[in-house]
Design an enzyme around this catalytic site. Structure first.
Site, PDB file in Angstrom:
ATOM      1  N   GLU A   1       0.841  -1.207   0.000  1.00 53.62           N
ATOM      2  CA  GLU A   1       0.000   0.000   0.000  1.00 53.62           C
ATOM      3  C   GLU A   1       0.874   1.255   0.000  1.00 53.62           C
ATOM      4  O   GLU A   1       0.597   2.217  -0.717  1.00 53.62           O
ATOM      5  CB  GLU A   1      -0.940  -0.010   1.209  1.00 53.62           C
ATOM      6  CG  GLU A   1      -1.977  -1.125   1.106  1.00 53.62           C
ATOM      7  CD  GLU A   1      -2.832  -1.234   2.352  1.00 53.62           C
ATOM      8  OE1 GLU A   1      -2.325  -1.753   3.364  1.00 53.62           O
ATOM      9  OE2 GLU A   1      -3.991  -0.796   2.323  1.00 53.62           O
TER      10      GLU A   1
ATOM     11  N   GLU B   1      -4.593  -9.353   3.881  1.00 55.24           N
ATOM     12  CA  GLU B   1      -5.356  -9.013   5.094  1.00 55.24           C
ATOM     13  C   GLU B   1      -6.538  -9.928   5.375  1.00 55.24           C
ATOM     14  O   GLU B   1      -6.821 -10.252   6.538  1.00 55.24           O
ATOM     15  CB  GLU B   1      -5.849  -7.554   5.023  1.00 55.24           C
ATOM     16  CG  GLU B   1      -4.777  -6.527   5.341  1.00 55.24           C
ATOM     17  CD  GLU B   1      -3.927  -6.143   4.152  1.00 55.24           C
ATOM     18  OE1 GLU B   1      -4.018  -6.810   3.099  1.00 55.24           O
ATOM     19  OE2 GLU B   1      -3.168  -5.177   4.270  1.00 55.24           O
TER      20      GLU B   1
END
Lengths: 260, 72
Positions: A114, A134
Site C-alpha cells: 500500500e 489481510e
C-alpha cells in the site's frame, strides 16, 4: 548500523527514505508511521528535494506490512478512528506533489505494498513478492489498498487479489501493471536512481502539474478533467520554465529549469 | 474448473466478514472520489476491529496456526 526505524537521506535532489526494521521485515509499527509523517512533511517542504525513493533495509523485504504485534492496542475503536482522522498519513502521502518512487525487493505485503501504491512509480527486483493478505486475518487493507489497487491495475484483477489474499511475484506484478519495471536485485537502487535523475531533467513545475492532472482527474467527470488539464497546461506554458523549454528546443540546447 | 474451485476454497478460508467488506470497499469505492473512498475503507476497517474473527486472525497469526473463523 543505523538504529532509526526510518532513515531519511538527501543526495543531490533525491530523498532516500529507508524503512529500517530489517529484523521484522520492515513491519510498519507506530514509531515508523510517526517518523514517516515527519519525513513526508520534510521532503514535501524541502525545496532541495525533487524526487523521493522509498526502499526497505535488509535482504528480506521492502515491508511485510503492518506490525501485527501492535494490533488491538488502541484503547477503543472510537479512539482508533479519531486517531486515523486526525492524522491522515496515507492521504498526506498521496497529496505530495513531487514524484515518489518505490524500489521494491523481497516481500511487499499489506501496508508495504500500500505504501508503494502511494508512490507514483514502482520498480521491483526479481525477488519481489507482492500481495494484500489481510483477509487471511479476517481484516481488510487499511492503508488505501482496496482503493488504490483497483485504480492502479484493473478493478477485476484488484478484486481477485484482495479477496483471495494471494501473493504474486515480480513478473506477474509487471504483467498486470502493478510495477512499471523489473530489474535484477543488485541493480534495483541504481535503476531507481536513474529513473529519479531522468525525472529531474524534466521541468519540476510540469511534473507537479502532470501529477495533479492525473490524480485529480481520476476523481472528475471527463469534461472537468480535460478542463483541469487545459488550465494546468496554460499555466505551465506561461511559466518561466515553460518559456525556457520552448526556447531551448528552438535553440537546440538542453533546457535549464528552475521550477517557476 | 479445478482452478476455480481452488480459488473459491482459498477465499472461503479467509474471514467471511472481511471478504464481504473487502468486496464492498472495492466495488463501492470505485464510484467515490479517492478521498471519500479512503475514508470509507478506514471506516470498514474500524468496524472489523470489533469482530471476533479479526481477533482470532491476529491470534492465529501470532501463534503460527491456521485461524478458525465463524463470521462473527
Amino acid at each position: 548500523m543505523d538504529s532509526r526505524v526510518l532513515i531519511y537521506e538527501k543526495d543531490g535532489g533525491i530523498a532516500w527514505v529507508t524503512l529500517n526494521r530489517p529484523e521484522v521485515l520492515n513491519a510498519l509499527n507506530m514509531e515508523m508511521r510517526d517518523e514517516l509523517w515527519q519525513v513526508l512533511h520534510a521532503l514535501q517542504d524541502d525545496p532541495d528535494v525533487a524526487v523521493a525513493i522509498f526502499k526497505g533495509a535488509g535482504e528480506g523485504a521492502f515491508s511485510a506490512g503492518a506490525d501485527i504485534s501492535e494490533f488491538g492496542t488502541a484503547p477503543s475503536v472510537v479512539e482508533a478512528r479519531r486517531a486515523r482522522r486526525e492524522r491522515d498519513l496515507w492521504g498526506y502521502m498521496l497529496a505530495i506533489d513531487k514524484p515518489l518512487i518505490a524500489a521494491i525487493h523481497g516481500f511487499a505485503l499489506g501496508a508495504g505494498v500500500e505504501l508503494s501504491m502511494c508512490c507514483d512509480l514502482r520498480i521491483a527486483a526479481e525477488d519481489a513478492r507482492l500481495g494484500l493478505p489481510e483477509v487471511s486475518l479476517a481484516y481488510i487493507p487499511s492503508a488505501g489498498g482496496t482503493q488504490l489497487l483497483p485504480r492502479t491495475v484493473s478493478p477485476g484483477l484488484a478484486m481477485g487479489l484482495i479477496l483471495s489474499g494471494d501473493t504474486i511475484d515480480a513478473q506477474e506484478a509487471l504483467r498486470i501493471g502493478l510495477v512499471q519495471r523489473v530489474v535484477p536485485r543488485q541493480r534495483l537502487y541504481a535503476e531507481a536512481e536513474t529513473l529519479a535523475r531522468q525525472l529531474m531533467t524534466r521541468g519540476p513545475l510540469a511534473l507537479r502539474y502532470a501529477k495533479e492532472a492525473v490524480t485529480q482527474g481520476l476523481d472528475l467527470p471527463l469534461a472537468e478533467g480535460l478542463a483541469l488539464e487545459a488550465r494546468l497546461a496554460r499555466l505551465a506554458l506561461a511559466s518561466r520554465d515553460g518559456r525556457e523549454g520552448l526556447r531551448a528546443q528552438r535553440e537546440g540546447r538542453a533546457p535549464q529549469f528552475l521550477g517557476v | 474448473m479445478a482452478e476455480a474451485e481452488a480459488l473459491a476454497e482459498r477465499i472461503a478460508a479467509r474471514g467471511p466478514i472481511a471478504v464481504r467488506y473487502a468486496k464492498e470497499a472495492v466495488s463501492k469505492g470505485l464510484d467515490m472520489t479517492l478521498e471519500q473512498a479512503l475514508r470509507f475503507e478506514t471506516d470498514l476497517t474500524i468496524i472489523l476491529q470489533t469482530t471476533e474473527d479479526r481477533a482470532e486472525g491476529v491470534r492465529a497469526f501470532l501463534d503460527k496456526r491456521p485461524p478458525e473463523f465463524y463470521g462473527r
